[in-house]
Write a protein that holds these residues in place. Structure first.
Motif, PDB file in Angstrom:
ATOM      1  N   MET A  91       0.842  -1.188   0.000  1.00 43.36           N
ATOM      2  CA  MET A  91       0.000   0.000   0.000  1.00 43.36           C
ATOM      3  C   MET A  91       0.879   1.239   0.000  1.00 43.36           C
ATOM      4  O   MET A  91       1.869   1.317   0.737  1.00 43.36           O
ATOM      5  CB  MET A  91      -0.922   0.023   1.222  1.00 43.36           C
ATOM      6  CG  MET A  91      -1.853   1.232   1.269  1.00 43.36           C
ATOM      7  SD  MET A  91      -2.960   1.233   2.709  1.00 43.36           S
ATOM      8  CE  MET A  91      -1.805   1.688   4.012  1.00 43.36           C
ATOM      9  N   THR A  93       0.547   5.513   0.274  1.00 42.04           N
ATOM     10  CA  THR A  93      -0.327   6.637   0.570  1.00 42.04           C
ATOM     11  C   THR A  93       0.511   7.829   1.021  1.00 42.04           C
ATOM     12  O   THR A  93       1.726   7.707   1.214  1.00 42.04           O
ATOM     13  CB  THR A  93      -1.364   6.261   1.647  1.00 42.04           C
ATOM     14  OG1 THR A  93      -2.305   7.326   1.791  1.00 42.04           O
ATOM     15  CG2 THR A  93      -0.692   5.981   2.988  1.00 42.04           C
ATOM     16  N   ARG A 103      -9.597   4.162  -3.631  1.00 44.97           N
ATOM     17  CA  ARG A 103      -8.605   3.101  -3.370  1.00 44.97           C
ATOM     18  C   ARG A 103      -8.445   2.294  -4.648  1.00 44.97           C
ATOM     19  O   ARG A 103      -9.423   1.782  -5.187  1.00 44.97           O
ATOM     20  CB  ARG A 103      -9.072   2.224  -2.219  1.00 44.97           C
ATOM     21  CG  ARG A 103      -9.019   2.930  -0.849  1.00 44.97           C
ATOM     22  CD  ARG A 103      -9.944   2.263   0.152  1.00 44.97           C
ATOM     23  NE  ARG A 103     -11.334   2.378  -0.260  1.00 44.97           N
ATOM     24  CZ  ARG A 103     -12.208   1.381  -0.204  1.00 44.97           C
ATOM     25  NH1 ARG A 103     -11.843   0.192   0.244  1.00 44.97           N
ATOM     26  NH2 ARG A 103     -13.450   1.555  -0.609  1.00 44.97           N
ATOM     27  N   CYS A 129      -5.060   8.799  -5.574  1.00 47.89           N
ATOM     28  CA  CYS A 129      -5.598   7.560  -4.989  1.00 47.89           C
ATOM     29  C   CYS A 129      -4.678   6.982  -3.921  1.00 47.89           C
ATOM     30  O   CYS A 129      -3.460   7.172  -3.961  1.00 47.89           O
ATOM     31  CB  CYS A 129      -5.781   6.490  -6.072  1.00 47.89           C
ATOM     32  SG  CYS A 129      -6.859   6.945  -7.434  1.00 47.89           S
ATOM     33  N   VAL A 130      -5.272   6.250  -2.995  1.00 48.52           N
ATOM     34  CA  VAL A 130      -4.506   5.337  -2.153  1.00 48.52           C
ATOM     35  C   VAL A 130      -4.232   4.128  -3.032  1.00 48.52           C
ATOM     36  O   VAL A 130      -5.172   3.482  -3.521  1.00 48.52           O
ATOM     37  CB  VAL A 130      -5.290   4.906  -0.898  1.00 48.52           C
ATOM     38  CG1 VAL A 130      -4.490   3.884  -0.095  1.00 48.52           C
ATOM     39  CG2 VAL A 130      -5.616   6.118  -0.041  1.00 48.52           C
ATOM     40  N   TYR A 132      -2.720   0.432  -3.986  1.00 45.96           N
ATOM     41  CA  TYR A 132      -2.268  -0.903  -3.584  1.00 45.96           C
ATOM     42  C   TYR A 132      -1.694  -1.568  -4.831  1.00 45.96           C
ATOM     43  O   TYR A 132      -2.139  -1.318  -5.948  1.00 45.96           O
ATOM     44  CB  TYR A 132      -3.432  -1.741  -3.065  1.00 45.96           C
ATOM     45  CG  TYR A 132      -4.087  -1.220  -1.811  1.00 45.96           C
ATOM     46  CD1 TYR A 132      -3.785  -1.756  -0.562  1.00 45.96           C
ATOM     47  CD2 TYR A 132      -5.038  -0.200  -1.881  1.00 45.96           C
ATOM     48  CE1 TYR A 132      -4.401  -1.284   0.588  1.00 45.96           C
ATOM     49  CE2 TYR A 132      -5.657   0.285  -0.733  1.00 45.96           C
ATOM     50  CZ  TYR A 132      -5.328  -0.266   0.495  1.00 45.96           C
ATOM     51  OH  TYR A 132      -5.939   0.204   1.633  1.00 45.96           O
ATOM     52  N   ILE A 165      -8.854  -4.829   0.936  1.00 50.34           N
ATOM     53  CA  ILE A 165      -9.044  -3.404   0.671  1.00 50.34           C
ATOM     54  C   ILE A 165     -10.448  -2.972   1.059  1.00 50.34           C
ATOM     55  O   ILE A 165     -10.659  -1.863   1.562  1.00 50.34           O
ATOM     56  CB  ILE A 165      -8.767  -3.110  -0.817  1.00 50.34           C
ATOM     57  CG1 ILE A 165      -7.293  -3.421  -1.144  1.00 50.34           C
ATOM     58  CG2 ILE A 165      -9.069  -1.651  -1.145  1.00 50.34           C
ATOM     59  CD1 ILE A 165      -6.976  -3.405  -2.635  1.00 50.34           C
ATOM     60  N   ALA A 169     -13.521  -0.510  -4.074  1.00 47.60           N
ATOM     61  CA  ALA A 169     -12.183  -0.331  -4.647  1.00 47.60           C
ATOM     62  C   ALA A 169     -12.239  -0.352  -6.174  1.00 47.60           C
ATOM     63  O   ALA A 169     -13.191  -0.836  -6.785  1.00 47.60           O
ATOM     64  CB  ALA A 169     -11.236  -1.408  -4.145  1.00 47.60           C
ATOM     65  N   GLU A 406     -16.508   6.647  -8.884  1.00 41.67           N
ATOM     66  CA  GLU A 406     -16.348   6.803  -7.440  1.00 41.67           C
ATOM     67  C   GLU A 406     -17.553   7.560  -6.887  1.00 41.67           C
ATOM     68  O   GLU A 406     -18.104   7.209  -5.837  1.00 41.67           O
ATOM     69  CB  GLU A 406     -15.053   7.563  -7.134  1.00 41.67           C
ATOM     70  CG  GLU A 406     -14.785   7.804  -5.656  1.00 41.67           C
ATOM     71  CD  GLU A 406     -14.288   6.580  -4.917  1.00 41.67           C
ATOM     72  OE1 GLU A 406     -14.088   6.672  -3.691  1.00 41.67           O
ATOM     73  OE2 GLU A 406     -14.115   5.526  -5.567  1.00 41.67           O
TER      74      GLU A 406
END
Length: 418
Positions: A91, A93, A103, A129-130, A132, A165, A169, A406
């Protein structure tokens, strides 16, 4: 024998690289009265190019420390949030992101290179975005006791990562993982899984390789499946934790990709030599940085590689509605809400034009307003997810697609069934 022969060659090249590097340093040393002069400079530059080309490569680090968003610098936090034998979930951030930032799960290819090949992808998408990303393991370091890893397991890993997550997502699959990510979205859609992705962006993926077949596709279909099993699969030698595991070695894949564009790779190294001769350090360093990442390769589990060749490139099982996961046929008609964005490069010589776009044709129950196609002009395979065209032309399309859905997801339009 293949792996053992490679290990012997690697040991010899490592020693040669060290010798060449040391000699180049001596020739360039300020105390050398001939440093930077004529033949001495030519020899030093040539040795430096050879040393760099022959040097051993380990797993690179992402190394993203700071990110600049709208002129403001933010410290990046990198965390491994899920650890599994064949792949971890990382991840990324930073404090500049709002608490309700989208996400995004980036699915990196399990195709011989490490996930760090997508460093530029992560860095750009982290602006909004966060992020992953799947950090797949080098199979030669996975002990036999951990079992096998095939396409079914790959799909299960993606489902598990999305469960970690949580609902809402987004997913971005780069190249090869477009197939398992597409399949996972269908399976999760059929099960009304609460963590099914809001959007799925597929970039340069081999959804249907019957469309505009490339040299890579031709290689897969002109040889029988058993040829791959007997000619490119070998066992990990005793000096690795995965001793005895059958793998498709990363060095074999690297050799095949290098040979496809051998002329351009040779020209790149000749230009590297010229830049070093001219003292153009910035250009030389850029070339070195690219090849340091490009030559860092890892091994693939044999089961996954052979199944991918069979299912994706030879039988085209997914677009034909014949892909089976854990005994159940994958129904692409079950994708009714996950919005699909398909991105292709005009000059992609790995996944031809139309191969990714095919995903939009085989999802009959997904409304047209949840489908989008983008053809990036003058972009090759690597440029789809890295470089200036990615940052300035392609990433904004992805940003807008994610932002659009989103809002819809937060408005409750994506049904979550526990």
């Amino acid at each position: 024998m293949l792996y053992k022969a490679y290990e012997i060659q690697r040991s010899l090249l490592n020693a040669s690289s060290a010798w060449a590097s040391m000699t180049a340093d001596m020739l360039n040393d300020a105390r050398n009265p001939w440093a930077g002069i004529g033949p001495s400079q030519m020899m030093a530059s040539a040795l430096d190019v050879f040393a760099h080309a022959a040097a051993p490569r380990g797993k690179p680090a992402f190394g993203i420390k700071v990110i600049h968003v709208d002129g403001t610098a933010h410290v990046v936090k990198e965390t491994t949030v899920v650890t599994r034998p064949f792949g971890h979930l990382k991840m990324f951030t930073h404090a500049g992101l709002p608490k309700d930032a989208p996400r995004l799960l980036i699915v990196a290819p399990m195709s011989g290179h490490y996930a760090t090949l997508l460093r530029g992808t992560v860095e750009r998408m982290m602006e909004r975005c966060v992020v992953y990303i799947t950090d797949w393991a080098d199979a030669k370091y996975v002990p036999l006791a951990e079992g096998v890893f095939d396409l079914d397991d790959y799909i299960d890993y993606l489902t598990g990562f999305l469960e970690h997550i949580g609902p809402g997502a987004h997913v971005m699959a780069v190249c090869q993982p477009s197939v398992p990510a597409f399949a996972a979205a269908a399976i999760m859609g059929a099960n009304k899984h609460p963590c099914r992705p809001v959007t799925l962006t597929m970039m340069g993926g081999p959804i249907d390789t019957r469309e505009s077949p490339t040299a890579v596709n031709d290689h897969a279909i002109t040889k029988p499946h058993v040829w791959f099993k007997h000619n490119v699969i070998t066992e990990v030698p005793a000096n690795y934790p995965g001793e005895g595991r059958r793998v498709y070695p990363g060095f074999v894949q690297l050799a095949s990709f290098m040979s496809m564009n051998l002329g351009s790779h040779m020209m790149s190294h000749y230009k590297l030599y010229q830049h070093m001769m001219q003292g153009a350090d910035v250009d030389a360093d850029a070339t070195k940085t690219f090849y340091e990442e490009y030559r860092a390769v890892c091994d693939l589990p044999a089961e996954f590689y052979l199944q991918t060749v069979d299912v994706v490139f030879q039988r085209h099982a997914l677009p034909k509605g014949e892909l089976v996961h854990r005994g159940q046929t994958v129904d692409l008609g079950a994708i009714t809400e996950t919005a699909l964005l398909c991105i292709e490069g005009e000059r992609d010589d790995i996944s031809g034009i139309g191969q990714t776009r095919a995903a939009l044709k085989v999802t009959p129950n997904l409304p047209d307003d949840r489908k989008q196609y983008f053809l990036a002009p003058e972009v090759g395979h690597y440029g789809i997810f890295n470089g200036s065209r990615w940052r300035n032309s392609i990433a904004p399309v992805v940003d807008q697609w994610i932002a659009k859905f989103e809002k819809k997801a937060k408005g409750g339009k994506l049904t979550a069934v526990a």
